[in-house]
Write an enzyme that holds these catalytic residues in place. Sequence first.
Site, PDB file in Angstrom:
ATOM      1  N   SER A  81       0.596  -1.577  -0.211  1.00 45.67           N
ATOM      2  CA  SER A  81      -0.001   0.403  -0.112  1.00 45.67           C
ATOM      3  C   SER A  81       0.595   1.234  -0.037  1.00 45.67           C
ATOM      4  O   SER A  81       0.122   2.436  -0.688  1.00 45.67           O
ATOM      5  CB  SER A  81      -1.110   0.037   0.949  1.00 45.67           C
ATOM      6  OG  SER A  81      -0.134  -0.366   2.435  1.00 45.67           O
ATOM      7  N   ASP A 246      -5.904   7.217   9.220  1.00 42.25           N
ATOM      8  CA  ASP A 246      -6.002   5.884  10.015  1.00 42.25           C
ATOM      9  C   ASP A 246      -4.918   5.286  10.382  1.00 42.25           C
ATOM     10  O   ASP A 246      -4.851   4.559  11.398  1.00 42.25           O
ATOM     11  CB  ASP A 246      -6.260   4.128   9.151  1.00 42.25           C
ATOM     12  CG  ASP A 246      -4.850   4.699   8.433  1.00 42.25           C
ATOM     13  OD1 ASP A 246      -4.030   5.271   8.254  1.00 42.25           O
ATOM     14  OD2 ASP A 246      -5.290   3.471   7.476  1.00 42.25           O
ATOM     15  N   HIS A 249      -1.211   3.998   7.306  1.00 39.22           N
ATOM     16  CA  HIS A 249      -0.879   4.413   6.356  1.00 39.22           C
ATOM     17  C   HIS A 249      -0.289   6.158   6.722  1.00 39.22           C
ATOM     18  O   HIS A 249      -0.438   7.266   6.782  1.00 39.22           O
ATOM     19  CB  HIS A 249      -1.607   4.605   5.330  1.00 39.22           C
ATOM     20  CG  HIS A 249      -2.017   2.789   4.697  1.00 39.22           C
ATOM     21  ND1 HIS A 249      -2.557   2.533   5.266  1.00 39.22           N
ATOM     22  CD2 HIS A 249      -1.426   2.371   4.057  1.00 39.22           C
ATOM     23  CE1 HIS A 249      -3.086   1.234   4.953  1.00 39.22           C
ATOM     24  NE2 HIS A 249      -1.916   0.994   4.319  1.00 39.22           N
TER      25      HIS A 249
END
Length: 340
Positions: A81, A246, A249
């Site tokens: 990611s 979050d 990230h």
Amino acid sequence: MTGLSRARVARRIAAGAAYGGGGIGLAGAATVGLLMAEAQLARRRVGNGATPHVPNADGLYGAAHTVPGEPALRLTMLGDSTAAGQGVHRAGQTPGALLASGVAALAERPVGLSTVAVPGACSDDLDRQVTRALADPSRAPDICVIMIGANDVTHRMPPARSVRHLSSAVRRLRTAGAEVVVGTCPDLGTIEPVWQPLRWLARRASRQLAAAQTIGAVEQGGRTVSLGDLLGPEFAANPRELFGPDSYHPSVEGYATAAMAVLPTVCAALGLWPGEERPDAARREGFLPVARAAAEAAAEAGTEVTAAMPAGSRGPWALLKRRRRRRVAETEPERSAQPS
């Protein structure tokens, strides 16, 4: 853990990867139950998996530099990611877009970006990603950036297995003619929802893996840039600014910080970075056994390691450099213009 100790651990992991062993564990059996319980709590607090948002950043950057008959450079992003840019809202905020824009500006040449990175990927997904990256020989990448490792730690993948997959990916890409830069495992000990003692264990495991990744990648002809410490003091001191909503990230600012660290090495690999490639003693650069260089890089932000000379009595040697970072500007891709 001292630099010498980390170098020994990294070498053992890398040796396990090279010879098919399982390598050493990231935590002793007595701590596994505690690790798993706290990891589950951390995952619930992070909440990072249900509907990941990843802007599509693929396209052409620096189109104004197009010269008839001169092909665009091709950059491919592989990994997890972090490489894909999960958590930002615009394409131009992803690390791939930032790097493509920076290379285009410095090279005065357009850069075509392709992203095969997948949120949630572990190193065992790299083989599939490399196959995608090399699927069309007429559009083979000039340079590939791999960011991988965090999910290997959280999923407790044996580190030697992790490094074995990464080494294989670097070898395949180099054989195909691409330069390769690996952003090594970030420091998971900086994630806010992670508590002690999991935070300490996560930091230790992250840095061990980052050092071993450096050995594996450099021995296959790639270059590495440490992201661990980069995402350490700065992220710990400014979690609201550098982490996304979050708390896991990176934010827009966090991705920009990481891209600034990787860009000089990407440009150097392409022969675009100004200045000498010789080490600067004033910046504590120099030639070291690769395991020692890997250990030092794992502990300091933005440190580059690249192969330097044939193996000697102390094993392969590497050049450790601390390049000055260059700010990169956010630019949206031009999808109407396809790179040639």
